[in-house]
Write an enzyme that holds these catalytic residues in place. Sequence first.
Site, short mmCIF file in Angstrom:
data_model
loop_
_atom_site.label_atom_id
_atom_site.label_comp_id
_atom_site.label_asym_id
_atom_site.label_seq_id
_atom_site.Cartn_x
_atom_site.Cartn_y
_atom_site.Cartn_z
N GLY A 11 0.82 -1.21 0.05
CA GLY A 11 -0.23 -0.10 0.08
C GLY A 11 0.86 1.18 -0.29
O GLY A 11 0.33 2.20 0.59
N ARG A 61 -14.76 -16.27 -9.50
CA ARG A 61 -14.52 -14.56 -9.63
C ARG A 61 -15.71 -13.84 -9.66
O ARG A 61 -15.75 -12.82 -9.06
CB ARG A 61 -13.56 -14.57 -11.00
CG ARG A 61 -12.85 -13.11 -10.91
CD ARG A 61 -12.18 -13.05 -12.18
NE ARG A 61 -11.17 -14.08 -12.44
CZ ARG A 61 -9.94 -13.74 -11.86
NH1 ARG A 61 -9.50 -12.89 -11.12
NH2 ARG A 61 -9.18 -14.73 -12.28
N ILE A 88 -7.77 -9.84 -10.83
CA ILE A 88 -8.43 -9.41 -12.31
C ILE A 88 -10.11 -9.16 -11.93
O ILE A 88 -10.67 -10.04 -11.42
CB ILE A 88 -8.30 -10.50 -13.46
CG1 ILE A 88 -6.80 -10.58 -13.66
CG2 ILE A 88 -9.14 -10.24 -14.65
CD1 ILE A 88 -6.19 -11.45 -14.52
N LEU A 89 -10.53 -8.18 -12.56
CA LEU A 89 -11.85 -7.94 -12.30
C LEU A 89 -12.87 -8.36 -13.47
O LEU A 89 -12.35 -8.12 -14.51
CB LEU A 89 -12.24 -6.41 -12.30
CG LEU A 89 -11.37 -5.51 -11.03
CD1 LEU A 89 -11.56 -4.04 -11.40
CD2 LEU A 89 -11.89 -5.97 -9.69
N HIS A 105 0.04 0.96 -13.55
CA HIS A 105 0.69 -0.34 -14.15
C HIS A 105 2.14 -0.01 -14.04
O HIS A 105 2.39 1.22 -14.66
CB HIS A 105 0.14 -0.61 -15.35
CG HIS A 105 1.01 -1.70 -15.73
ND1 HIS A 105 0.73 -3.08 -15.22
CD2 HIS A 105 1.90 -1.95 -16.67
CE1 HIS A 105 1.58 -4.03 -16.07
NE2 HIS A 105 2.13 -3.20 -16.73
N ASP A 137 -10.63 -1.34 -18.17
CA ASP A 137 -12.02 -1.99 -19.23
C ASP A 137 -11.79 -3.61 -18.92
O ASP A 137 -11.04 -3.97 -18.13
CB ASP A 137 -11.72 -1.60 -20.48
CG ASP A 137 -10.34 -2.01 -21.25
OD1 ASP A 137 -9.80 -2.88 -20.80
OD2 ASP A 137 -10.36 -1.54 -22.44
N VAL A 140 -6.86 -6.92 -19.77
CA VAL A 140 -5.72 -6.81 -18.56
C VAL A 140 -4.81 -5.82 -18.98
O VAL A 140 -4.06 -5.89 -19.95
CB VAL A 140 -5.06 -8.25 -18.51
CG1 VAL A 140 -3.96 -7.97 -17.55
CG2 VAL A 140 -5.98 -9.27 -18.06
N ASP A 141 -5.05 -4.47 -18.37
CA ASP A 141 -4.02 -3.56 -18.51
C ASP A 141 -4.18 -2.77 -20.01
O ASP A 141 -3.39 -2.44 -20.70
CB ASP A 141 -2.60 -3.92 -18.20
CG ASP A 141 -2.30 -4.48 -16.97
OD1 ASP A 141 -2.87 -3.70 -16.05
OD2 ASP A 141 -1.40 -5.24 -16.87
N GLU A 170 5.52 6.44 -9.49
CA GLU A 170 4.23 6.00 -8.99
C GLU A 170 3.64 7.03 -8.12
O GLU A 170 2.53 7.45 -8.36
CB GLU A 170 4.07 4.56 -8.53
CG GLU A 170 4.19 3.56 -9.82
CD GLU A 170 4.07 2.02 -9.26
OE1 GLU A 170 3.49 1.13 -10.18
OE2 GLU A 170 3.91 1.90 -8.23
#
Length: 197
Positions: A11, A61, A88-89, A105, A137, A140-141, A170
Site C-alpha cells: 500500500g 471470480r 482481475i476484475l 501499472h 476496461d 488486462v491493462d 508512481e
Amino acid sequence: MRVAIFASGSGTNLQAIIDSGIKTIDIVVVFSNKADAYAIERAKKHNIPVEVIDHKSFQDREDFDKAVIDRLEPYKIDLIVLAGYMRILSPIFIQAYKNKIINIHPALLPSFPGVNSGRQALEYGVKYTGVTVHFVDEGVDTGPIILQEVVKIEDSDNEESLLEKIHNIEHEIYPKAIELVSSGEVEIVGRRVLNKS
Ligand code: GRF
C-alpha cells in the site's frame, strides 16, 4: 468524489494518495482481498474504514466480485482506485463501475502488461520503461491511458533498483491522475483520454 481504494499488498501508493491530500476526493473506504495486507494498517492509522473479503472463500471470480459490489454499495462510490489490487476484475464488476475504475501499472503500456513488468522490461532489454495510469476496461491493462511517465533503465539496474525508481514515479503520478479524473478535467474519447480545457 467518493473514492474507494483497492489494495492487496503493502500500500505505498495508498499512502502516497493519502499524503497528497487531494481536495477533490474523499477516501471513504479501503478494500482488500487480503486480511493481512499492510495497506489495511495504513488505512486504519488514518481512520479510513476498511472492508475485507477473502477471495479464497469463493468458488468463482464472479461470485466474489458480486460480494464486493454488495459490500461497497452503502459507500456510494464515484471512483475506484486500484493500488496494487492483485485480482482481475470480472466483466460484471467493470460494468457496475463503468469508466469509474482506474489502475496504475509499472510499465509503459501497451508494453509489458500483466505481472512482473520490471523483470519483463529488463529481460527484453529496453532502455526506457515507466509507469501508466489508465481506466480499467475488460482486458488486462488495456484501458484508455490517463497519464504516463518514463523511467530510464541504466546498465547498473537490477529488478530491485528498477522497481524502486518505478515506485517513486508512481507515488508522484497516481495522485496527479486521480486529481485530473476527480476534478472532471478529462473525458474519454474512443481510446484517448483528453483534457477538456
Ligand atoms: C505497484 O507497483 C503498482 O504499479 C502495481 O502494484 C504495485 C503496488 O505497490 N499495480 P504498493 O502496494 O502500492 O506499494
